[in-house]
Design a protein around this motif. Structure first.
Motif, PDB file in Angstrom:
ATOM      1  N   ILE A 268       5.796 -31.250  16.165  1.00  0.00           N
ATOM      2  CA  ILE A 268       5.933 -32.342  17.176  1.00  0.00           C
ATOM      3  C   ILE A 268       7.347 -32.416  17.563  1.00  0.00           C
ATOM      4  O   ILE A 268       7.628 -32.465  18.842  1.00  0.00           O
ATOM      5  CB  ILE A 268       5.495 -33.439  16.728  1.00  0.00           C
ATOM      6  CG1 ILE A 268       5.544 -34.707  17.692  1.00  0.00           C
ATOM      7  CG2 ILE A 268       6.381 -34.261  15.575  1.00  0.00           C
ATOM      8  CD1 ILE A 268       4.468 -34.555  18.658  1.00  0.00           C
ATOM      9  N   TYR A 269       8.425 -32.032  16.854  1.00  0.00           N
ATOM     10  CA  TYR A 269       9.657 -31.982  17.506  1.00  0.00           C
ATOM     11  C   TYR A 269       9.920 -30.979  18.558  1.00  0.00           C
ATOM     12  O   TYR A 269      10.709 -31.166  19.304  1.00  0.00           O
ATOM     13  CB  TYR A 269      10.611 -31.934  16.142  1.00  0.00           C
ATOM     14  CG  TYR A 269      12.138 -31.690  16.541  1.00  0.00           C
ATOM     15  CD1 TYR A 269      12.952 -32.609  17.189  1.00  0.00           C
ATOM     16  CD2 TYR A 269      12.601 -30.399  16.045  1.00  0.00           C
ATOM     17  CE1 TYR A 269      14.401 -32.367  17.449  1.00  0.00           C
ATOM     18  CE2 TYR A 269      14.197 -30.126  16.457  1.00  0.00           C
ATOM     19  CZ  TYR A 269      14.703 -31.244  16.977  1.00  0.00           C
ATOM     20  OH  TYR A 269      16.056 -31.083  17.546  1.00  0.00           O
ATOM     21  N   TYR A 270       9.366 -29.745  18.283  1.00  0.00           N
ATOM     22  CA  TYR A 270       9.771 -28.658  19.197  1.00  0.00           C
ATOM     23  C   TYR A 270       8.753 -28.789  20.404  1.00  0.00           C
ATOM     24  O   TYR A 270       8.838 -28.022  21.191  1.00  0.00           O
ATOM     25  CB  TYR A 270       9.315 -27.415  18.320  1.00  0.00           C
ATOM     26  CG  TYR A 270      10.308 -26.980  17.343  1.00  0.00           C
ATOM     27  CD1 TYR A 270      11.501 -26.581  17.380  1.00  0.00           C
ATOM     28  CD2 TYR A 270       9.745 -27.308  16.000  1.00  0.00           C
ATOM     29  CE1 TYR A 270      12.185 -26.616  16.101  1.00  0.00           C
ATOM     30  CE2 TYR A 270      10.619 -27.293  14.713  1.00  0.00           C
ATOM     31  CZ  TYR A 270      11.901 -26.877  14.762  1.00  0.00           C
ATOM     32  OH  TYR A 270      12.465 -26.437  13.766  1.00  0.00           O
ATOM     33  N   ALA A 271       7.628 -29.488  20.280  1.00  0.00           N
ATOM     34  CA  ALA A 271       6.517 -29.630  21.195  1.00  0.00           C
ATOM     35  C   ALA A 271       6.527 -30.911  22.120  1.00  0.00           C
ATOM     36  O   ALA A 271       6.154 -30.860  23.199  1.00  0.00           O
ATOM     37  CB  ALA A 271       5.156 -29.593  20.440  1.00  0.00           C
ATOM     38  N   LYS A 272       7.390 -31.945  21.832  1.00  0.00           N
ATOM     39  CA  LYS A 272       7.421 -33.306  22.403  1.00  0.00           C
ATOM     40  C   LYS A 272       7.783 -33.065  24.061  1.00  0.00           C
ATOM     41  O   LYS A 272       6.982 -33.679  24.775  1.00  0.00           O
ATOM     42  CB  LYS A 272       8.366 -34.369  21.671  1.00  0.00           C
ATOM     43  CG  LYS A 272       9.730 -33.878  21.667  1.00  0.00           C
ATOM     44  CD  LYS A 272      10.382 -34.804  20.882  1.00  0.00           C
ATOM     45  CE  LYS A 272      11.835 -34.351  20.654  1.00  0.00           C
ATOM     46  NZ  LYS A 272      12.885 -35.095  19.949  1.00  0.00           N
ATOM     47  N   GLN A 273       8.665 -32.337  24.523  1.00  0.00           N
ATOM     48  CA  GLN A 273       8.845 -32.354  25.507  1.00  0.00           C
ATOM     49  C   GLN A 273       8.049 -31.645  26.609  1.00  0.00           C
ATOM     50  O   GLN A 273       7.625 -31.892  27.644  1.00  0.00           O
ATOM     51  CB  GLN A 273      10.269 -31.731  25.864  1.00  0.00           C
ATOM     52  CG  GLN A 273      11.421 -32.703  25.198  1.00  0.00           C
ATOM     53  CD  GLN A 273      12.878 -32.153  25.565  1.00  0.00           C
ATOM     54  OE1 GLN A 273      13.051 -30.848  25.403  1.00  0.00           O
ATOM     55  NE2 GLN A 273      13.805 -32.870  25.647  1.00  0.00           N
ATOM     56  N   ALA A 274       7.519 -30.523  25.968  1.00  0.00           N
ATOM     57  CA  ALA A 274       6.486 -29.652  26.879  1.00  0.00           C
ATOM     58  C   ALA A 274       5.285 -30.514  26.692  1.00  0.00           C
ATOM     59  O   ALA A 274       4.407 -30.409  27.778  1.00  0.00           O
ATOM     60  CB  ALA A 274       6.032 -28.433  25.772  1.00  0.00           C
ATOM     61  N   ILE A 275       4.842 -31.241  25.704  1.00  0.00           N
ATOM     62  CA  ILE A 275       3.531 -32.021  25.872  1.00  0.00           C
ATOM     63  C   ILE A 275       3.557 -32.923  26.993  1.00  0.00           C
ATOM     64  O   ILE A 275       2.801 -33.266  27.862  1.00  0.00           O
ATOM     65  CB  ILE A 275       3.326 -32.861  24.447  1.00  0.00           C
ATOM     66  CG1 ILE A 275       2.877 -31.632  23.248  1.00  0.00           C
ATOM     67  CG2 ILE A 275       2.085 -33.991  24.668  1.00  0.00           C
ATOM     68  CD1 ILE A 275       3.004 -32.402  21.870  1.00  0.00           C
TER      69      ILE A 275
END
Length: 659
Positions: free
Chosen positions: A255-262
């Protein structure tokens, strides 16, 4: 200690809406932003962010404050940790003095557990990249999976040497306490009855490649470890046990690496394992997370819900127990989210498919093969039911049960129509079945309500008896005026009590120029008015002091220097008016009144209203005194008459008619 220059630079640089946007999906609402509360389970947004004031307010939980307060509340950071997080985000160099051993010992238990976990991450990474055994076993495994060295470093992958207590000894040598190694689950401690003062210790993850599990802000909460040998007695994957900092049901891997892309893509891909996430990320698809092999939970879904309303669940082509996995779909629907499902060709999983295909091919496949949940579930269950009418009926009931979980009535109707077409059954039958499920849920809710009925009635009666606390509201308004307009200079019309030619008392206006804070302070001092609310009283004197000593008073700077509880109160006061934009009254042809009056008039009316209220309160007190007296007291009666006349004059000025 962090240098004051660093702290000042962090506050000047950090943008509240950018920081909170990493954790909550924000949408523009006038001059503000709004989103779903990250602190409570809600479906209508009550979380407001003001870029102008640089404060936030969560109306569902009552929390609020500045950018640092958000990180402290949401990520459970200490103040220094929040400053360091912001400094890292905005590439600000942190100046600080070295912590002494004594200061390290004074760190909170949670912080100590975080520090131990971060040491473990660094240790495992070092073992993987810098030792011969690590390179030969751990690094070669990751490279066989197709991970590049850049990806390995980005996800902070590591290796725990195949030794009984190699990691534990290294941690103890660095001064970390065995108690915290045990509480984080990194070390297993076995008490020795023969030698109670010297327990036996074992590394939980010995001989495993390591996957650190991060929070939304990037802190290490726990680990997942994969064994590389064919030991049938040992679990293939092993996770950290539950602890004060790691709650498996509330965490999503990646989630830390994905949050902005989500948030950017407005969609989240949900996969099963660690390597699925990493392989997708390496291929160029970053909006992907994993439930780490555990059953999907409402808390995990709500974590995604803060960033997007859309989830696409990716299943292996030959996933065992696919029907059991579909139970998680109902949970997603219950949260009011949109869900699609995509399966891969037989023998493939997200990891292998991303590894063996180019980015464009993966993106194209996902787009073409992501089916709406109702289409997917119906086709899957119809295949199972075959020509068996009983199984077919159960299948229909199963699908309608899923539809019943959807909160939105329009979506429900559309899905019923779609299901009727796929299953070749009349819509009327499906709506009747849906109604039966609804009646059953209502009956159960009523049963529960009856059990709680007495307690509910007590609460309801108390709520009806509640009255508006006028003085509280007026004191609150004075604080708001000081915060928003305190340093502003205005032309005020002062009222001076004089006797006219007929000997009557009249209020004569006199014009005077003053700052808002001076006007309020002098008026309250002249009338000897004290705040009755202790919190407002403390804020009032702090504000007067700050406004008198600072030429360029700034709300954010003021909030920074006060206690969190006070900061919370101030954010509530400043953001109270934002409730209008939450309810979107304009869409209902209701237009809340904006602050069109001049500041001077607003200040004067507030103080006059407070004076009237206190005069009325004093008159009631005097009337009660006269009732208790056995004989008339002329002095008290005269005082009452004077107050009546003064109250009349003040209300005339406020254009109010007294009964």
């Amino acid at each position: 200690m962090i240098a004051k220059t660093t702290i000042d630079q962090v506050y000047e640089t950090a943008r509240l809406e950018e920081v909170i946007g990493d954790f909550v999906q924000l949408k523009k609402s006038g001059s503000n932003f709004k989103g779903l509360s990250p602190f409570t389970d809600e479906r209508s947004p009550s979380f407001m962010v003001s870029p102008v004031k640089q404060i936030w307010k969560d109306f569902s939980s009552g929390k609020g404050g500045n950018v640092v307060a958000f990180l402290m509340e949401h990520e459970h950071f200490t103040y220094p940790e929040a400053i360091k997080y912001l400094a890292k985000k905005y590439h600000i160099e942190v100046e600080e003095t070295e912590q002494s051993n004594e200061q390290k010992e004074q760190a909170s238990e949670r912080e100590s557990m975080y520090l131990v976990s971060e040491f473990a991450r660094d240790h495992f990474s070092e073992m993987l990249l810098e030792t011969e055994l690590g390179k030969a076993i751990g690094l070669s495994y990751f490279k066989e999976r197709g991970f590049t060295e850049e990806t390995i470093k980005k996800f902070e992958l590591g290796y725990c040497l195949d030794q009984w207590d190699g990691f534990t000894k290294a941690a103890l040598d660095q001064g970390y306490k065995l108690d915290y190694l045990s509480k984080t689950g990194l070390t297993i401690v076995k008490e020795d009855a023969n030698n109670p003062n010297n327990p036996r210790t074992f590394d939980r993850f010995k001989g495993r490649v390591m996957f650190p599990i991060h929070s939304l802000s990037g802190r290490v909460l726990g680990f997942g470890g994969r064994i590389l040998t064919n030991d049938k007695k040992a679990a293939k994957y092993l996770n950290s046990p539950e602890s004060d900092i790691y709650h498996k049901s509330k965490v999503l891997y990646g989630i830390y690496y994905a949050k902005q892309a989500i948030a950017k893509e407005d969609n989240c891909y949900l996969v099963e394992g660690y390597t699925d996430v990493i392989q997708f990320h390496q291929r160029g698809i970053h909006n992907v997370v994993s439930s780490s092999g555990t059953a999907l939970t409402p808390e995990q879904i709500r974590l995604i819900n803060r960033l997007t309303k859309n989830i696409t669940v990716l299943f292996d082509g030959d996933a065992a127990g696919l029907r059991a996995s579909l139970r998680g779909i109902d949970l997603i629907l219950e949260q009011g989210m949109n869900v699609k499902i995509c399966t891969f060709p037989e023998g493939e999983d997200p990891d292998s498919f991303a590894k063996n295909n180019e980015l464009e091919e993966v993106q194209s496949y996902l787009q073409e093969n992501s089916k709406d949940f109702i289409q997917f579930k119906a086709s899957l269950l119809v295949q199972e039911a075959s020509n068996d009418p009983i199984k077919r009926a159960d299948t229909v009931r199963d699908i309608v049960n899923s539809i019943s979980k959807i909160p939105d009535r329009i979506k429900k109707e559309i899905y019923v129509q779609e299901c009727a077409q796929i299953m070749n059954i009349s819509e009327a039958v499906l709506f009747n079945t849906l109604a039966q499920i609804g009646k059953k849920d209502i009956a159960e809710a009523k049963k529960q309500e009856k059990q709680e009925g007495k307690a509910f009635d007590v609460v309801r009666n108390e709520a009806l008896q509640e009255k508006v606390d006028v003085q509280f509201e007026l004191e609150r308004k004075i604080i708001e005026l000081l915060l928003v307009y305190g340093s502003k200079t205005e032309e005020f019309e002062d009222l001076v009590l004089k006797e006219n030619e007929e000997g009557e008392l009249v209020m004569e206006p006199e014009s005077v120029q003053s700052t808002v804070y001076e006007k309020i302070f002098l008026d309250l001092q002249e009338d000897e008015i004290e705040f009755t609310n202790a919190q407002f009283k403390s804020i009032y004197y702090l504000l007067i002091e700050a406004l008198s000593q600072t030429e360029d008073f700034a709300i954010q700077a003021f909030i920074t220097g006060i206690e969190q509880e006070m900061a919370n109160h101030i954010s509530s006061i400043l953001m109270e008016e934002e409730r209008y934009s939450l309810d979107n009254w304009e869409s209902k042809d209701i237009y809340p009144k904006s602050k069109e009056k001049g500041v001077a008039q607003l200040v004067s009316e507030t103080i006059l209203t407070l004076r009237c209220f206190l005069i009325k309160k004093r008159m009631l007190s005097l009337q009660n005194e006269t009732q208790d007296m056995h004989e008339d007291n002329k002095e008290v009666l005269e005082e009452i008459m004077n107050y009546i006349q003064l109250n009349k004059l003040l209300n005339q000025k406020l254009n109010r008619v007294l009964s």
